[in-house]
Motif scaffolding. Structure first.
Motif, PDB file in Angstrom:
ATOM      1  N   ALA A 292     -10.021   1.464 -48.595  1.00  0.00           N
ATOM      2  CA  ALA A 292     -11.402   1.921 -48.410  1.00  0.00           C
ATOM      3  C   ALA A 292     -12.394   0.948 -49.063  1.00  0.00           C
ATOM      4  CB  ALA A 292     -11.569   3.315 -49.004  1.00  0.00           C
ATOM      5  N   LEU A 293     -11.986   0.390 -50.204  1.00  0.00           N
ATOM      6  CA  LEU A 293     -12.868  -0.525 -50.936  1.00  0.00           C
ATOM      7  C   LEU A 293     -12.986  -1.891 -50.275  1.00  0.00           C
ATOM      8  CD1 LEU A 293     -12.155  -0.314 -54.787  1.00  0.00           C
ATOM      9  CD2 LEU A 293     -14.365  -0.126 -53.683  1.00  0.00           C
ATOM     10  N   PHE A 294     -11.848  -2.438 -49.841  1.00  0.00           N
ATOM     11  CA  PHE A 294     -11.806  -3.858 -49.480  1.00  0.00           C
ATOM     12  C   PHE A 294     -11.697  -4.153 -47.985  1.00  0.00           C
ATOM     13  CE2 PHE A 294      -9.579  -3.649 -53.747  1.00  0.00           C
ATOM     14  CZ  PHE A 294     -10.708  -4.001 -54.476  1.00  0.00           C
ATOM     15  N   SER A 295     -11.365  -3.165 -47.161  1.00  0.00           N
ATOM     16  CA  SER A 295     -11.197  -3.437 -45.730  1.00  0.00           C
ATOM     17  C   SER A 295     -12.303  -2.774 -44.928  1.00  0.00           C
ATOM     18  CB  SER A 295      -9.844  -2.915 -45.240  1.00  0.00           C
ATOM     19  OG  SER A 295      -8.793  -3.603 -45.883  1.00  0.00           O
ATOM     20  N   THR A 296     -12.635  -3.395 -43.793  1.00  0.00           N
ATOM     21  CA  THR A 296     -13.583  -2.758 -42.873  1.00  0.00           C
ATOM     22  C   THR A 296     -12.778  -2.257 -41.678  1.00  0.00           C
ATOM     23  OG1 THR A 296     -13.955  -4.820 -41.697  1.00  0.00           O
ATOM     24  CG2 THR A 296     -15.441  -4.346 -43.527  1.00  0.00           C
ATOM     25  N   GLN A 297     -13.423  -1.507 -40.777  1.00  0.00           N
ATOM     26  CA  GLN A 297     -12.700  -0.968 -39.615  1.00  0.00           C
ATOM     27  C   GLN A 297     -12.139  -2.082 -38.748  1.00  0.00           C
ATOM     28  OE1 GLN A 297     -15.770   1.670 -38.104  1.00  0.00           O
ATOM     29  NE2 GLN A 297     -14.465   3.433 -38.486  1.00  0.00           N
ATOM     30  N   GLU A 298     -12.942  -3.156 -38.590  1.00  0.00           N
ATOM     31  CA  GLU A 298     -12.478  -4.249 -37.719  1.00  0.00           C
ATOM     32  C   GLU A 298     -11.496  -5.163 -38.455  1.00  0.00           C
ATOM     33  OE1 GLU A 298     -16.220  -4.671 -38.726  1.00  0.00           O
ATOM     34  OE2 GLU A 298     -16.055  -2.675 -37.846  1.00  0.00           O
ATOM     35  N   ASN A 299     -11.574  -5.164 -39.760  1.00  0.00           N
ATOM     36  CA  ASN A 299     -10.929  -6.235 -40.499  1.00  0.00           C
ATOM     37  C   ASN A 299     -10.167  -5.735 -41.723  1.00  0.00           C
ATOM     38  OD1 ASN A 299     -10.295  -8.730 -41.403  1.00  0.00           O
ATOM     39  ND2 ASN A 299     -12.398  -9.525 -41.374  1.00  0.00           N
ATOM     40  N   ARG A 300      -8.846  -5.807 -41.667  1.00  0.00           N
ATOM     41  CA  ARG A 300      -8.066  -5.486 -42.878  1.00  0.00           C
ATOM     42  C   ARG A 300      -7.965  -6.746 -43.718  1.00  0.00           C
ATOM     43  NH1 ARG A 300      -3.095  -1.308 -42.027  1.00  0.00           N
ATOM     44  NH2 ARG A 300      -4.411   0.491 -42.411  1.00  0.00           N
ATOM     45  N   SER A 301      -8.191  -6.606 -45.000  1.00  0.00           N
ATOM     46  CA  SER A 301      -8.115  -7.825 -45.803  1.00  0.00           C
ATOM     47  C   SER A 301      -7.078  -7.641 -46.906  1.00  0.00           C
ATOM     48  CB  SER A 301      -9.494  -8.163 -46.355  1.00  0.00           C
ATOM     49  OG  SER A 301      -9.713  -7.498 -47.544  1.00  0.00           O
ATOM     50  N   PRO A 302      -6.456  -8.757 -47.357  1.00  0.00           N
ATOM     51  CA  PRO A 302      -5.434  -8.628 -48.398  1.00  0.00           C
ATOM     52  C   PRO A 302      -6.048  -8.168 -49.715  1.00  0.00           C
ATOM     53  CG  PRO A 302      -5.843 -10.957 -47.912  1.00  0.00           C
ATOM     54  CD  PRO A 302      -6.674 -10.154 -46.966  1.00  0.00           C
ATOM     55  N   PHE A 303      -5.295  -7.400 -50.478  1.00  0.00           N
ATOM     56  CA  PHE A 303      -5.696  -7.066 -51.838  1.00  0.00           C
ATOM     57  C   PHE A 303      -4.443  -7.054 -52.692  1.00  0.00           C
ATOM     58  CE2 PHE A 303      -5.221  -2.964 -49.552  1.00  0.00           C
ATOM     59  CZ  PHE A 303      -4.200  -2.378 -50.303  1.00  0.00           C
ATOM     60  N   ALA A 304      -4.643  -7.144 -54.001  1.00  0.00           N
ATOM     61  CA  ALA A 304      -3.508  -7.109 -54.931  1.00  0.00           C
ATOM     62  C   ALA A 304      -3.501  -5.776 -55.655  1.00  0.00           C
ATOM     63  CB  ALA A 304      -3.631  -8.244 -55.938  1.00  0.00           C
ATOM     64  N   LEU A 305      -2.334  -5.148 -55.741  1.00  0.00           N
ATOM     65  CA  LEU A 305      -2.187  -3.954 -56.584  1.00  0.00           C
ATOM     66  C   LEU A 305      -1.722  -4.416 -57.958  1.00  0.00           C
ATOM     67  CD1 LEU A 305      -0.430  -1.117 -54.530  1.00  0.00           C
ATOM     68  CD2 LEU A 305      -2.856  -1.331 -55.095  1.00  0.00           C
ATOM     69  N   TYR A 306      -2.444  -3.999 -58.982  1.00  0.00           N
ATOM     70  CA  TYR A 306      -2.090  -4.360 -60.346  1.00  0.00           C
ATOM     71  C   TYR A 306      -1.438  -3.158 -61.021  1.00  0.00           C
ATOM     72  CZ  TYR A 306      -2.735  -5.601 -65.287  1.00  0.00           C
ATOM     73  OH  TYR A 306      -2.533  -5.860 -66.628  1.00  0.00           O
ATOM     74  N   PHE A 307      -0.164  -3.308 -61.381  1.00  0.00           N
ATOM     75  CA  PHE A 307       0.550  -2.209 -62.053  1.00  0.00           C
ATOM     76  C   PHE A 307       0.392  -2.367 -63.558  1.00  0.00           C
ATOM     77  CE2 PHE A 307       3.863  -1.875 -58.365  1.00  0.00           C
ATOM     78  CZ  PHE A 307       2.908  -1.261 -57.589  1.00  0.00           C
ATOM     79  N   SER A 308      -0.487  -1.543 -64.107  1.00  0.00           N
ATOM     80  CA  SER A 308      -0.655  -1.593 -65.565  1.00  0.00           C
ATOM     81  C   SER A 308       0.100  -0.411 -66.179  1.00  0.00           C
ATOM     82  CB  SER A 308      -2.146  -1.514 -65.916  1.00  0.00           C
ATOM     83  OG  SER A 308      -2.686  -0.302 -65.449  1.00  0.00           O
ATOM     84  N   GLN A 309       0.429  -0.552 -67.423  1.00  0.00           N
ATOM     85  CA  GLN A 309       1.149   0.497 -68.181  1.00  0.00           C
ATOM     86  C   GLN A 309       2.411   0.982 -67.475  1.00  0.00           C
ATOM     87  OE1 GLN A 309      -2.448   2.366 -68.137  1.00  0.00           O
ATOM     88  NE2 GLN A 309      -3.093   1.601 -70.106  1.00  0.00           N
ATOM     89  N   LEU A 310       3.185   0.036 -66.961  1.00  0.00           N
ATOM     90  CA  LEU A 310       4.440   0.394 -66.301  1.00  0.00           C
ATOM     91  C   LEU A 310       5.440   0.852 -67.367  1.00  0.00           C
ATOM     92  CD1 LEU A 310       5.226   0.179 -63.285  1.00  0.00           C
ATOM     93  CD2 LEU A 310       6.253  -2.027 -63.768  1.00  0.00           C
ATOM     94  N   PRO A 311       6.046   2.031 -67.205  1.00  0.00           N
ATOM     95  CA  PRO A 311       7.023   2.475 -68.222  1.00  0.00           C
ATOM     96  C   PRO A 311       8.330   1.680 -68.087  1.00  0.00           C
ATOM     97  CG  PRO A 311       6.945   4.026 -66.379  1.00  0.00           C
ATOM     98  CD  PRO A 311       5.894   2.994 -66.096  1.00  0.00           C
ATOM     99  N   TYR A 312       9.262   1.913 -68.997  1.00  0.00           N
ATOM    100  CA  TYR A 312      10.585   1.280 -68.870  1.00  0.00           C
ATOM    101  C   TYR A 312      11.212   1.750 -67.555  1.00  0.00           C
ATOM    102  CZ  TYR A 312      15.547   0.481 -69.291  1.00  0.00           C
ATOM    103  OH  TYR A 312      16.829   0.086 -69.020  1.00  0.00           O
ATOM    104  N   LEU A 313      11.772   0.812 -66.794  1.00  0.00           N
ATOM    105  CA  LEU A 313      12.341   1.159 -65.484  1.00  0.00           C
ATOM    106  C   LEU A 313      13.858   0.945 -65.457  1.00  0.00           C
ATOM    107  CD1 LEU A 313       9.751  -0.633 -63.110  1.00  0.00           C
ATOM    108  CD2 LEU A 313       9.751   1.758 -63.821  1.00  0.00           C
TER     109      LEU A 313
END
Length: 474
Positions: free
Chosen positions: A365-386
């Motif tokens: 919703a923030l970074f893409s428009t209806q005509e145009n999907r644009s790349p974004f990065a997901l930042y995983f902060s505070q990841l617990p022990y996996l």
């Protein structure tokens, strides 16, 4: 690993001046033999500093791109470095230059021709932070507990970045600069719009054609200095103040010490005004700052760089190196201007799917428009022990919500603060070998940041520039 050398360039196109620096970085694995590799920049050397030239303009609204490109290639020749050898660094366009009609075009055109390096177009907040790094103020604040303001005063703006313990705690930008009033043959030749606005309530404002020695020139300089002092002492509260560019100050601790950088600072610390070939108020502004009583209550510290602070910051201080345990599809690099969305992962592991689904929807919703999907990065902060099972669950959730929009043009881009990039990236690749994925770690970002990711270096790491993109209006 032996050391690895990479080259960086910094180019600053400012209101008054343009300058460039070429540096080399030495990378080395600083982890022990039995540990996960950790590649760090162990040495930075400035190889070439350009002369400081007057920023060339075609007219009041257009920067002369051709002249700037000629200047840049001349500096590469003097540095004996080919543009293709540059792997990182930044072009930034600052002050009033960022308001010009072709500002964005100039920066991106130069970035495409002047080396494989990354482009940061500085909004005023980022500009202040880069200058504080280049002036050495961020480093100074690591060495003492004081709250220090770095005030970078150029031709059009004063960019303030306040820091403590090496962390930036607030910023503010003012229309305070050496070229806001210019002279020619002893008379006022130009007055910038913010200064005109400042005089709107005056019964008899200064005009083009008045004497350079007119008392109203001094009065305007004193108003600029008073506004700066009010800002530093927490007294500026008027959001409509004509000299405020953007937001009010965002720091919440009292400033204890000040450092000045930028062209005007050369007059403050070095008595270097004789070298300034500008017929403007810069020298008088510096003198007023030195004498203004309210500023004497602060501790005055010296910068490492004055006029070259921003370009030094751009060329030597803004590049970070990713972790060595990363998974990247080299075919999709370099990537420029990728917006970041912070996906808080300090949740129950059973909610991974919901957390990622929500983050993807909000980022779309923030970074893409209806005509145009644009790349974004997901930042995983505070990841617990996996555990291994957790990694599998997380990777499935990432694919579930991102694979359908993935392509070479829109790869899946994951940034992680901790050392999980390789295992998550490889798991995603094993689950779906056709997706294009960039999964990097040991980088700290926030929602609203943009990142540039450079090509993979021989040591297997990638250079990353974290920035805030904005061309501000007048």
């Amino acid at each position: 690993m032996k050391t690895e050398k990479i080259f960086s360039a910094g180019i600053d196109i400012g209101t008054s001046t343009t300058k460039m620096v070429v540096s080399s970085f030495l990378l080395k694995n600083v982890a022990g033999v039995t540990h996960v590799p950790r590649i760090e920049i162990i040495e930075k050397t400035v190889l070439h500093q350009s002369p400081i030239i007057k920023t060339p303009f075609i007219n009041k609204e257009m920067i002369d791109m051709e002249k700037i490109e000629q200047f840049i290639f001349q500096q590469y020749q003097l540095a004996q470095i080919a543009p293709a050898d540059i792997s990182t660094g930044a072009i930034i366009i600052t002050g009033e230059s960022a308001t010009k009609g072709n500002a964005s075009e100039v920066v991106h055109a130069i970035a495409d021709t002047a080396g494989h390096f990354l482009v940061a177009t500085a909004g005023p907040d980022l500009e202040g932070i880069i200058a504080a790094k280049g002036a050495g103020t961020v480093q100074q604040s690591k060495n003492n507990a004081k709250v220090i303001a770095n005030i970078d005063i150029g031709g059009g703006t004063a960019n303030i970045a306040v820091m403590q313990f090496g962390e930036v705690i607030g910023t503010c930008t003012l229309h305070v600069g050496g070229r806001l009033i210019e002279f020619q043959n002893g008379i006022v030749h130009s007055i910038s719009p913010p200064i005109m606005k400042l005089m709107e309530k005056w019964s008899n404002p200064l005009k083009v054609g008045d004497s350079a020695e007119d008392a109203r020139v001094t009065q305007l300089i004193q108003e600029m200095v008073a506004t700066l002092a009010m800002t530093l002492s927490g007294q500026l509260t008027d959001e409509e103040h004509p000299l405020l560019l953007g937001h009010l100050p965002t720091w919440d601790k009292p400033v204890e010490a000040v450092v000045f950088s930028g062209g005007v600072a050369a007059c403050i610390y070095e008595n270097d005004c004789t070298k300034r070939q500008y017929d403007d108020i810069g020298e008088r502004l510096a003198k007023n700052l030195l004498q203004y009583e309210q500023l004497q209550s602060f501790l005055w510290l010296k910068p490492e760089e004055t006029a070259r602070a921003t370009v030094t910051g751009a060329g030597t201080q803004i590049t970070e190196i990713s972790g060595a345990t990363i998974q990247v599809d080299a075919d999709v690099l370099p990537l420029k201007n990728v917006p970041v969305f912070n996906c808080y992962m300090d949740t129950d592991k059973n909610k991974f799917d919901y957390t990622i689904k929500t983050a993807v929807e909000r980022a779309n919703a923030l970074f893409s428009t209806q005509e145009n999907r644009s790349p974004f990065a997901l930042y995983f902060s505070q990841l617990p022990y996996l555990s291994f099972q957790d990694v599998h669950t997380l990777s499935k959730a990432i694919l579930q919500h991102l694979a359908t929009r993935s392509s070479k043009e829109i790869p899946i881009i994951i940034v992680i603060q901790s050392d999980y990039a390789k295992v998550i990236g490889q798991t995603i690749q094993a689950l779906n070998p056709t997706v294009h994925i960039i999964c990097i770690d040991q980088i700290k970002v926030e929602t609203g940041d943009y990142i540039d990711i450079g090509e993979v270096l021989p040591s297997g790491v990638v250079p990353v520039v974290v920035k805030t993109l904005a061309f501000h209006s007048k």
